[in-house]
Design an enzyme around this catalytic site. Structure first.
Site, PDB file in Angstrom:
ATOM      1  N   ASP A 439      91.223 -45.134-115.574  1.00 56.02           N
ATOM      2  CA  ASP A 439      90.309 -46.060-115.727  1.00 56.02           C
ATOM      3  C   ASP A 439      90.470 -47.396-115.207  1.00 56.02           C
ATOM      4  O   ASP A 439      91.532 -47.802-114.827  1.00 56.02           O
ATOM      5  CB  ASP A 439      90.145 -46.174-117.483  1.00 56.02           C
ATOM      6  CG  ASP A 439      88.562 -46.519-117.964  1.00 56.02           C
ATOM      7  OD1 ASP A 439      87.864 -46.802-117.092  1.00 56.02           O
ATOM      8  OD2 ASP A 439      88.502 -46.429-119.086  1.00 56.02           O
ATOM      9  N   GLU A 488      82.885 -41.270-113.720  1.00 53.47           N
ATOM     10  CA  GLU A 488      82.038 -41.975-114.412  1.00 53.47           C
ATOM     11  C   GLU A 488      81.039 -42.412-113.513  1.00 53.47           C
ATOM     12  O   GLU A 488      80.100 -41.645-112.997  1.00 53.47           O
ATOM     13  CB  GLU A 488      82.665 -43.130-115.162  1.00 53.47           C
ATOM     14  CG  GLU A 488      81.737 -43.570-116.121  1.00 53.47           C
ATOM     15  CD  GLU A 488      82.419 -44.834-116.985  1.00 53.47           C
ATOM     16  OE1 GLU A 488      81.956 -45.029-117.969  1.00 53.47           O
ATOM     17  OE2 GLU A 488      83.432 -45.348-116.629  1.00 53.47           O
ATOM     18  N   GLU A 494      79.322 -44.555-123.726  1.00 48.32           N
ATOM     19  CA  GLU A 494      80.118 -45.475-124.347  1.00 48.32           C
ATOM     20  C   GLU A 494      79.411 -46.743-124.490  1.00 48.32           C
ATOM     21  O   GLU A 494      79.804 -47.681-125.466  1.00 48.32           O
ATOM     22  CB  GLU A 494      81.329 -45.727-123.385  1.00 48.32           C
ATOM     23  CG  GLU A 494      80.928 -46.237-122.159  1.00 48.32           C
ATOM     24  CD  GLU A 494      82.133 -46.306-121.104  1.00 48.32           C
ATOM     25  OE1 GLU A 494      82.491 -47.363-120.795  1.00 48.32           O
ATOM     26  OE2 GLU A 494      83.075 -45.363-121.507  1.00 48.32           O
TER      27      GLU A 494
END
Length: 688
Positions: A439, A488, A494
């Site tokens: 991430d 992503e 989210e």
């Protein structure tokens, strides 16, 4: 060559200006390189030189290439002009490729292959195109390919030594007065460095001529053409090279490329110090081998909106798999912790980042035949991926998962992993971890693109899977390294934890399949069980809800391509909503066949995917209630037992309202479907 591929040479008349040629010869800095490339954009369409044309196998798309004082390309779809003559070039240190072009030879070929896949939206991918290669003096080629679904080109270098690329120009000068859906780089997230981006934003819909002049747009980007046709710009086979952004060109409807200069200095920083932040950049975009191909620049073109729901161009143009044995790669669904804030209830232990909680997640995953659980942020110390927090017995969790046939994934920040990649991969693979969610990468300059490939390659060597989060759009890395299951590069669920109420999320979610999904799989992380109408929606970090109906969330599992797909809500609420959970759990994440059935950009989609003898069909809607007709005839001649999830009659007031039905349907059937505002519809069809 077959007779249906056109190749003609003609003379053109208007030369590039002397000033442009003079600047091209004397260029020495990145700033001046940009100036000369933009000068090409001012050039009149005609120039002295040679003219080439190439048509798609179905004869609908044609590319014209003019090689003379500059190199220009233009594209048509039947009688519709897509892009007018537009300059393309690459500025190397001391040499401008695409200026005063001398074509030494040409090559053409027709290709009609089939790519076999096991981890994609279809088992076989048609790779059918016509290709023209211009071999130019100065040590480079330009390759053009025309598919029935779109066009692509790239530069190929053939020089002895390594070279510095100062800049690259790709121009897309659209004809007429088109409108566009533009995903701008969020200036709030890139204040210090405009190329530091999470690649997450909604689409701005406006006339292309009104696009912001100084803002960068990330890809893919959709342009609405004449006659209802659409064009989507993106790139493929991005390796050891910066990603492409687009910005306003000098012509009213022109978009031109922009790329991040290579980083010169970096520091640890950003969110929780897990990012590598650029503090100074070089005056070039890439330092590369003199013998290599640059990435493909491509335009997908559709006559009908629904065709964009199923386009393979990025996969076609990517480098083939470098993983010899892929049998160990297991896609699937994941019980995820972070979105629901570990907020389980009706248990006799304190829920959180601890061993007991994750055993509970494993029990839930096993009971619903989910392949994995995810340990997101917090399982290790922020500064060191090798130091596990005291409340967590990771080996015990892994072993417990193994006993239940549930694999374990770990989250990590980019910087933290990059510090100790070999050590971390070796250690956690030996423990039995199945993959890493990496991430806050948040860059696509040359160095960071190299990180993607290195992280994927080293993971594959240890039989580890990868999910890139905080990531740029996919460019085919999932074909080259099939252990990369997801990316992503999307404004995912989210964001509901802190989403502004005025953001139209169902509208955004009905744009994504036509734009972002065209590039490849996406980690959108669906599965919200607290569903809200437009009026009822509020943000909550620990008890998050979604905009739109329950069936809208269910339909996302079929509509969105995601070999690794999250169940984002918590086990407690999924167990309360077992009927919905059962349907979601039965949806595969890779398929044998994909068929678009209908849709309109930004309004709704209808898509069918087959796995074995089952079809999974879904419709996804924006905030406008509508009745649509779903025609099942493209699915073959057979009868099915159908399990259908549809918006309830009161879903416009209570977004959790839905109805499950069992029925028998024939593929000749046309089903009327009522979609609530922000609604959805999903069906599992099993051949009788």
């Amino acid at each position: 060559m077959q007779n249906n591929t056109h190749y003609i040479i003609t003379n053109q008349s208007t030369p590039l200006s002397d000033r442009a040629r003079r600047l091209g010869r004397n260029m020495s800095s990145c700033l001046l390189a940009t100036a000369i490339l933009l000068t090409f954009n001012h050039t009149a369409q005609a120039q002295s030189g040679k003219h080439y044309e190439l048509k798609s196998p179905d004869q609908k798309i044609s590319v014209a290439v003019d090689a003379g004082s500059s190199l220009q390309w233009s594209v048509k779809h039947n009688s519709t002009e897509v892009i007018k003559p537009s300059a393309i070039a690459v500025q190397l240190q001391g040499m401008l490729l695409g200026s005063n072009v001398k074509v030494a030879s040409t090559k053409q070929r027709d290709v009609n292959n089939v790519i076999k896949t096991t981890l994609y939206k279809r088992a076989e991918v048609s790779d059918k195109y016509h290709e023209l290669v211009l071999d130019c003096k100065g040590g480079y080629q330009v390759q053009f390919r025309v598919y029935n679904e779109g066009v692509a080109y790239r530069f190929v270098l053939n020089r002895k030594d390594s070279v510095n690329v100062l800049s690259e120009l790709s121009t897309f000068d659209f004809a007429g007065n088109p409108t566009a859906y533009i995903p701008y780089v969020d200036p709030k997230r890139s204040a210090a460095d405009r190329y530091q981006s999470s690649f997450e934003n909604i689409y701005t819909h406006l006339p292309l001529a009104s696009a912001a002049k100084d803002s960068l747009a990330f890809l893919p980007l959709l342009v609405e053409l004449a006659d209802g046709k659409k064009a989507v710009i993106t790139e493929a086979d991005l390796e050891d090279y910066p990603g492409m952004y687009l910005k306003r060109g000098s012509s009213p409807n022109a978009l031109v490329s922009d790329m991040a200069p290579a980083p010169k200095k970096e520091k640890r920083g950003g969110y929780n110090n897990v990012q590598s932040v650029v503090t100074e950049r070089e005056n070039y975009i890439a330092k590369i081998s003199g013998k290599r191909a640059l990435p493909w620049r491509l335009i997908a073109i559709s006559e009908q909106d629904k065709d964009l729901l199923d386009n393979d161009l990025v996969y076609n143009l990517a480098s083939p798999s470098r993983v010899a044995n892929t049998g160990w790669i297991k896609p699937g669904k994941v019980a995820w912790d972070w979105w629901n804030d570990w907020n389980i209830s009706k248990v006799d232990f304190r829920a959180g980042i601890n061993t007991t909680t994750y055993k509970y997640y494993i029990d839930f995953a096993a009971a619903n035949k989910l392949e994995y659980i995810m340990l997101d942020e917090g399982w290790s110390e922020k500064a060191d991926i090798m130091k596990i927090i005291p409340d967590l017995n990771l080996q015990e969790i892994i072993d417990y998962g193994r006993s239940k046939n549930v694999g374990v994934w770990l989250w990590t920040g980019m910087y933290t992993l990059n510090q100790k990649m070999d050590e971390a991969y070796d250690h956690y693979a030996k423990m039995g971890i199945k993959g890493f969610k990496i991430d806050f990468i948040n860059r696509d300059d040359q160095k960071m693109v190299g990180f993607y490939y290195r992280a994927a390659k080293k993971a594959a060597e240890r039989n580890l899977l990868v999910d890139f989060h905080g990531a740029y759009k996919p460019t085919g890395l999932n074909r080259t390294y099939p252990n990369v299951l997801n990316f992503e590069g999307v404004f995912g669920i989210e964001s509901f934890k802190a989403l502004r109420k005025e953001v139209d999320f169902p509208g955004y979610e009905t744009l994504v399949p036509y734009i972002r999904m065209l590039a490849g799989p996406l980690d959108h992380t669906p599965g919200a069980m607290r569903n809200a109408t437009k009026k009822q929606y509020v943000t909550s970090y620990s008890m998050p809800m979604s905009q739109g109906t329950r069936c809208h969330q269910v339909a996302l599992y079929i509509t969105y391509e995601a070999p690794l797909n999250m169940l984002s809500d918590n086990p407690t609420i999924y167990m309360k909503e077992q009927e919905t959970t059962d349907f979601i759990a039965a949806v595969p994440t890779v398929f044998d066949e994909t068929v678009p059935l209908g849709g309109k950009v930004g309004e709704y989609t209808v898509l069918a995917r087959r796995k074995g003898n089952q079809w999974f069909v879904a419709a996804l809607n924006n905030w406008t209630a509508r009745e649509i007709e779903v025609d099942l005839s493209p699915l073959g001649k057979t009868a099915f037992n159908a399990v259908i999830m549809k918006d309830g009659i009161n879903a416009d007031r209570d977004a959790t309202d839905y109805k499950k039905e069992n029925a028998t349907v024939n593929t000749g059937t046309k089903i009327k479907v009522n979609l609530a505002p922000g609604g959805g519809w999903a069906a599992r069809l099993t051949a009788k």
